[in-house]
Design an enzyme around this catalytic site. Structure first.
Site, PDB file in Angstrom:
ATOM      1  N   SER A 195      34.264  28.378 -21.198  1.00 41.31           N
ATOM      2  CA  SER A 195      34.788  27.141 -20.636  1.00 41.31           C
ATOM      3  C   SER A 195      35.841  27.429 -19.580  1.00 41.31           C
ATOM      4  O   SER A 195      36.568  28.415 -19.672  1.00 41.31           O
ATOM      5  CB  SER A 195      35.419  26.293 -21.747  1.00 41.31           C
ATOM      6  N   TYR A 234      41.074  24.572 -28.789  1.00 40.96           N
ATOM      7  CA  TYR A 234      39.843  24.805 -28.036  1.00 40.96           C
ATOM      8  C   TYR A 234      40.013  25.795 -26.887  1.00 40.96           C
ATOM      9  O   TYR A 234      39.237  26.760 -26.785  1.00 40.96           O
ATOM     10  CB  TYR A 234      39.304  23.464 -27.535  1.00 40.96           C
TER      11      TYR A 234
END
Length: 264
Positions: free
Chosen positions: A140, A153
């Site tokens: 990501s 995250y």
């Protein structure tokens, strides 16, 4: 029907929607036979039925040891070698760390971190022994910095990126490639499943899952260790990595940590 090249099998986790499903469709178009892994057996069967190549369905919850063991067993089966592994399954939590629980945080880390490590370790030695193979770990943009205050995250994705780059360096020259794919905001079910409101996100920030996959596969075949699809996110990644940390932190606070809930 797309012809299947002998010995070319790809295993894709989180294959029922979004980037995982896009990988399945793109690889099927290239002639790979598929092994599709995810929790929802019914949705897996639906994806498998639409593909023009043989597709094996492997229901597994990768947040559990049993699920990882089942997929790892398929990856280490010497009679049915896997040429390409796509570790795409992952999740986020729509809550601050201060409002989270140990159970939720550990589940996120088991899926985003442990499963990636476990399946990479299952696949990589055999690939090196055979002298060929590829692994794509879907990471990501948020892994390039502390962009979501109070969220685990980005830290999990920072690990995926660093881990993938390290393993890619390890196996260079063996005929095997390992790469981290680091997309920005991509139109998938990811946000809806996490209960994240994205209604005010500008349209120019969004990427298409098929385009992300195609860019990632191109970068993989060029031997890149990290792939950031789209020039806008390449610029953003450069800024996050090289801007003064204080500036990055101010931007993160102003954005209220929303960047990063993007893939899958």
């Amino acid at each position: 029907m797309t012809g299947v090249s002998e010995g070319r099998t790809a295993l894709v986790t989180g294959a029922t929607a979004g980037i995982g499903a896009a990988f399945a469709r793109e690889l099927a178009a290239e002639g790979y036979a598929l092994v599709l892994a995810a929790r929802d057996a019914q949705r897996l069967a639906a994806i498998a039925a639409e593909l023009p190549v043989p597709a094996e369905v492997l229901p597994a919850d990768l947040a559990t040891a049993e699920g990882c063991d089942a997929v790892a067993a398929r990856l280490t089966d010497p009679a049915r070698p896997v040429e390409l592994l796509v570790n795409n399954a992952g999740r986020t939590l729509n809550r601050s760390f201060l409002r989270s629980t140990v159970q939720l945080e550990e589940e996120l880390l088991r899926l985003n971190v442990n499963a990636v490590m476990r399946l990479t370790l299952a696949a990589l030695p055999g690939m090196v022994e055979r002298g060929r193979g590829d692994i794509v770990n879907v990471s990501s943009m948020s892994g390039f910095g502390a962009l979501m205050p109070g969220s685990t995250y980005p830290a999990s994705k920072a690990w995926v990126t660093n881990f993938s780059e390290s393993q890619g360096l390890l196996v260079r020259g063996t005929g095997v490639r390992v790469m981290a794919l680091c997309p920005g905001y991509t139109r998938t079910e990811f946000h809806h499943r996490a209960g994240i409101d994205i209604s005010d996100m500008p349209s120019w920030m969004w990427l298409d899952a098929r385009s992300v996959v195609r860019a990632g596969l191109r970068d993989l075949r060029k031997g890149r260790l990290i792939s950031v699809p789209d020039w806008r996110y390449k610029l953003a990644a450069f800024g996050i990595r090289h801007a003064p940390r204080g500036l990055v932190h101010r931007v993160a606070r102003d954005a209220r940590g929303r960047i990063g809930h993007e893939e899958r």
